[in-house]
Design a protein around this motif. Sequence first.
Motif, PDB file in Angstrom:
ATOM      1  N   LYS A 258       0.824  -1.212   0.000  1.00 11.76           N
ATOM      2  CA  LYS A 258       0.000   0.000   0.000  1.00 11.76           C
ATOM      3  C   LYS A 258       0.860   1.265   0.000  1.00 11.76           C
ATOM      4  O   LYS A 258       0.666   2.172  -0.816  1.00 11.76           O
ATOM      5  CB  LYS A 258      -0.929  -0.004   1.233  1.00 11.76           C
ATOM      6  CG  LYS A 258      -1.836  -1.220   1.298  1.00 11.76           C
ATOM      7  CD  LYS A 258      -2.739  -1.219   2.528  1.00 11.76           C
ATOM      8  CE  LYS A 258      -1.984  -1.243   3.857  1.00 11.76           C
ATOM      9  NZ  LYS A 258      -1.195  -2.467   4.099  1.00 11.76           N
ATOM     10  N   SER A 259       1.828   1.315   0.929  1.00 15.34           N
ATOM     11  CA  SER A 259       2.698   2.502   0.963  1.00 15.34           C
ATOM     12  C   SER A 259       3.526   2.580  -0.313  1.00 15.34           C
ATOM     13  O   SER A 259       3.783   3.674  -0.833  1.00 15.34           O
ATOM     14  CB  SER A 259       3.628   2.460   2.170  1.00 15.34           C
ATOM     15  OG  SER A 259       2.880   2.576   3.350  1.00 15.34           O
ATOM     16  N   SER A 260       3.938   1.430  -0.811  1.00 11.59           N
ATOM     17  CA  SER A 260       4.719   1.422  -2.053  1.00 11.59           C
ATOM     18  C   SER A 260       3.911   2.046  -3.185  1.00 11.59           C
ATOM     19  O   SER A 260       4.429   2.863  -3.953  1.00 11.59           O
ATOM     20  CB  SER A 260       5.104  -0.007  -2.429  1.00 11.59           C
ATOM     21  OG  SER A 260       5.896  -0.565  -1.409  1.00 11.59           O
TER      22      SER A 260
HETATM   23  N1  LIG Z   1      13.877  -0.766  -0.006  1.00 14.96           N
HETATM   24  C1  LIG Z   1      13.224  -1.944   0.033  1.00 14.96           C
HETATM   25  N2  LIG Z   1      13.889  -3.088  -0.247  1.00 14.96           N
HETATM   26  C2  LIG Z   1      13.260  -4.286  -0.223  1.00 14.96           C
HETATM   27  N3  LIG Z   1      11.979  -4.404   0.099  1.00 14.96           N
HETATM   28  C3  LIG Z   1      11.269  -3.314   0.396  1.00 14.96           C
HETATM   29  C4  LIG Z   1      11.850  -2.023   0.372  1.00 14.96           C
HETATM   30  N4  LIG Z   1      10.907  -1.126   0.719  1.00 14.96           N
HETATM   31  C5  LIG Z   1       9.776  -1.829   0.933  1.00 14.96           C
HETATM   32  N5  LIG Z   1       9.988  -3.151   0.743  1.00 14.96           N
HETATM   33  C6  LIG Z   1       9.012  -4.245   0.897  1.00 14.96           C
HETATM   34  O1  LIG Z   1       7.900  -3.975   0.109  1.00 14.96           O
HETATM   35  C7  LIG Z   1       6.766  -4.586   0.685  1.00 14.96           C
HETATM   36  C8  LIG Z   1       5.619  -3.615   0.692  1.00 14.96           C
HETATM   37  O2  LIG Z   1       5.884  -2.609   1.647  1.00 14.96           O
HETATM   38  P1  LIG Z   1       4.862  -1.432   1.933  1.00 14.96           P
HETATM   39  O3  LIG Z   1       5.495  -0.481   2.849  1.00 14.96           O
HETATM   40  O4  LIG Z   1       4.370  -0.919   0.639  1.00 14.96           O
HETATM   41  O5  LIG Z   1       3.682  -2.229   2.669  1.00 14.96           O
HETATM   42  P2  LIG Z   1       2.326  -1.686   3.278  1.00 14.96           P
HETATM   43  O6  LIG Z   1       1.232  -2.395   2.568  1.00 14.96           O
HETATM   44  O7  LIG Z   1       2.279  -0.226   3.263  1.00 14.96           O
HETATM   45  O8  LIG Z   1       2.399  -2.251   4.755  1.00 14.96           O
HETATM   46  P3  LIG Z   1       1.910  -1.603   6.155  1.00 14.96           P
HETATM   47  O9  LIG Z   1       0.449  -1.946   6.268  1.00 14.96           O
HETATM   48  O10 LIG Z   1       2.682  -2.353   7.179  1.00 14.96           O
HETATM   49  O11 LIG Z   1       2.181  -0.165   6.147  1.00 14.96           O
HETATM   50  C9  LIG Z   1       7.181  -5.080   2.056  1.00 14.96           C
HETATM   51  O12 LIG Z   1       7.384  -6.472   1.992  1.00 14.96           O
HETATM   52  C10 LIG Z   1       8.472  -4.353   2.298  1.00 14.96           C
HETATM   53  O13 LIG Z   1       9.341  -5.096   3.119  1.00 14.96           O
END
Ligand SMILES: Nc1ncnc2c1ncn2[C@@H]1O[C@H](COP(=O)(O)OP(=O)(O)OP(=O)(O)O)[C@@H](O)[C@H]1O
Lengths: 429, 250
Positions: B40-42
Motif C-alpha cells: 500500500k505505501s509502495s
Molecule cells: N527498499 C526496500 N527493499 C526491499 N523491500 C522493500 C523495500 N521497501 C519496501 N519493501 C518491501 O515492500 C513490501 C511492501 O511494503 P509497503 O510499505 O508498501 O507495505 P504496506 O502495505 O504499506 O504495509 P503496512 O500496512 O505495514 O504499512 C514489504 O514487503 C516491504 O518489506
Amino acid sequence: MNIINSFDSFLTEAQKFPHVADWTSKQRAKEQLVQSGLPTRKQESWRNTSLKFLSETDFKPASHSPMQLPDSVLSLASSKMIDGCHTLVFLNGFYMPGLSRFDVNTVLVIENTKKPISFQGDADSASIHHLNELYNLNPIDITIKADLDQPLQILNLTHLMGGEPLVISPKMNVTVKSNKEAKIVLSQVGEHQARYFTNGQFTFAVEKDARLELVNDVNQSTNAYHFDFVGIAAEASSTVRYFELNLNAQLTRHELVLELNGEHIQSEILGASYLKYNQHCDSQTYINHHKGSCQSEQVYKALLDDEARSVFSGTVFIAEGIAKTDSAQLNQNLLLSDKVEVNSKPILRIYSDDVKASHGSTMGKMQEDEIFYLQSRSISRSKAIELLGQGFLNEIVLRMGSDLLKKHFSKELLNELGTQRKTKLKVVK
Amino acid sequence: MLEIKNLKAEVDGKEILKGLNLRVNAGEVHAIMGPNGSGKSSLSKVIAGHPSYSVTGGEILYDINFQPKNIADMDPDERAKEGIFLAFQYPVEVPGVTNFNFLMTSFNSILEHQGSEPLTEDEFRKYLDKKMDIISLRPDFLERGVNSGFSGGEKKKNEILQMAVLAPRLSILDETDSGLDIDALKVVSEGVNKIKSKNNAIVLITHYQRLLDYIKPDFIHVLYQGRIVKTGGPELALELEKNGYDGFLQ
Ligand SMILES: Nc1ncnc2c1ncn2[C@@H]1O[C@H](COP(=O)(O)OP(=O)(O)OP(=O)(O)O)[C@@H](O)[C@H]1O
Ligand SMILES: [Mg+2]
C-alpha cells in the motif's frame, strides 16, 4: 615573512603617535616572532592549515582612516548594521565613535587600554598572537555595566578604500560585570571581494553570575583571510553561550579558549559553517575545566560543498580532583560534494574520575527520504537541498536566545545558500 | 483523474507492485486496505514519484490540463505542482527548517508554477491562519522545525495541514488515522471532509473501519501481494473487519 619585516617601517611611521600603544611590548613581540617564525604544518595544531598566503601577498598594516570617509565605506557600514542592536563600529581595527550608537549607561568604552589580558592559548599559535600585538594600534576595553536590553553588535569592518591588501589587527577586551547579562554579536565583515588579512584578538571576562551570549559571525570577503583568537574567562555560576558562524572567507582559523574558573558554569560552544568553492575553515577549541560542577557542550556543524575543507579540533581539559564535570562534544558534517575534505579531532585530557565526557563526529550526505519529502511538497530538488542545508545549520541558530538574532541569522543563512546555489544551479545526486 | 493500468514497480531489485489496476475519478473517495507488507505505501510512493522505486511496467495516467498523461517519468515536485499530494505514513523530520518557512516555500512553488505572484510573508500568514483553524494546531507549531520532536499524532495533523494549505486535486492519505487519539481522529476527519469537493479525489489507506465512519468512501479496494484483488462498496470494510483478510486470500 614580509608581514614581520614590514614592522620596522611601520614602527617608524607609527611612532609618530607614541601615546597609542605600548611600544616596548611591540618590540618584544617582534623579537619573539623573528625568533620563532610563523607556524608551519609540522606543528600539530597547524597540520591542516597552511600560512603560505602570508608569503604570497604583501599585506600592509592598517592605519587610521581619513576623517572624511568615502561613501562606499559608509554604505557598507549601514548595510551590515543589524536593526534593533546597539552598534560599536570598528574600521580596519580602529574604533569609529561617530558611526557607533549605544547606550552609555550600560556600555563603557575605553580606547587604547593597556590592561594586560593573558590567556594560555595554543603554544603553536603564539606567533599569531604576537603578530596581532605588533600591529594593533587601537586596543579597546568594553565594560557591560548593566543588563543590555538589546544585543550589542561589534561591527568589525574592513575596507581597503582603493588601497593595497591590508593586515587588520583588532584587539578588544569585554567585561560582563557580575550578575549582568549581555548578548554580543561580533560581525566580521568586509568590502566585497577585497583581499585582506584580519587577525583579531577578542577576550571576554564573564564575572560571577553573569551571562554572556556571543555570536562570532564571520562573513568576510570571499578573498579574505580571517584569523581570530577568542578567549573567554568565566567565573562561578556564570553562563557562556558562544555561536561561531562561518559563512565567508577564503581561509578561516579560529582559536577559542574557554576557561571555566569557578563552579556551576553552564557553557555551550556552538558552530555552524557553510563552506564552498575551495574555502578552508579551521576551528580549534580549548575548553578548560579548572573547577567542578561545570557543564560544557560543544556542537560544531559544517555544510560542505565543492572542494571546501573543514578542520575541527576540540580539546577538553578536565583538571585533577574536580567533581561532577559534564562535557559533551559533537562535530557533524554534511557533504554536498565528493571533493570536500573533513578533519575532525577530539582531544580529551581528563585527569579526574567524576566526569561525564562524550565526543562524537559524523559525516554524511543528505538523506534521499528528506529530499523526497520536500519534493513531494512541490519544492524542486535544488531548492530542497538548499532548505535542508539551511535547516542543518539553522538548528544552531535556533538555539540563540534572542528572537531578533535568530531571525537575522536564519535569513542570512538562507540568503547565503540561496545565492550560492542559484549561481551554480547544481544538483547533487 | 487517475487511472493506473497494470502497474509493475520494484525497489532494490524486488518487485513489489505486480500488475495493479485502479481508477479514481474527481469527487470520489477510495479506501485501500490490505495486510501489512502488501504494497500500500509502495503504491502511494510510486504515484508520488519516490526515486527508490522504478516502474517496470504499465502506466500511471493522471489528468493534466484535462488530458490523461503518463506521469511515471515526472519528478516528484512536478507531480506535486500538478496537484498530487501524499500524506506520509511516516512523515519525515526536517529539523532546522521551520514549518512556516516550509509551508510558504511549498505554497509559493505552486503559485509560481501556475504563473502567479508568490505571496509575501504577511499575506501567507493570513491565508495560513484560516487553514490552521481547520485542524486546530497551536500557532507555535509554525515556528518549530518541520515534524521535529512532534508526537506521532502531531505529525499526522501536520500532514493534513499541508494538505489544507496546498489544496491538491488528488490526495493519498497513508494511514493518517494511525497514531491519532479519538478526538484528533475526529478533528482530522472533519478537516479532510472540509477539503473534499467534487473537483478533488481522496485515496485513504487504512487498516481500520473507524476512519471510514467519519470519511465515507465510495469504493473499497483490497490490496494483496502487489495487486488489487477485490473492489467493493463501503460494506466491504465491515465485512473485512468481521472476517479478516483470510476469506479472499486463497
Ligand atoms: N527498499 C526496500 N527493499 C526491499 N523491500 C522493500 C523495500 N521497501 C519496501 N519493501 C518491501 O515492500 C513490501 C511492501 O511494503 P509497503 O510499505 O508498501 O507495505 P504496506 O502495505 O504499506 O504495509 P503496512 O500496512 O505495514 O504499512 C514489504 O514487503 C516491504 O518489506
Ligand atoms: Mg504502509
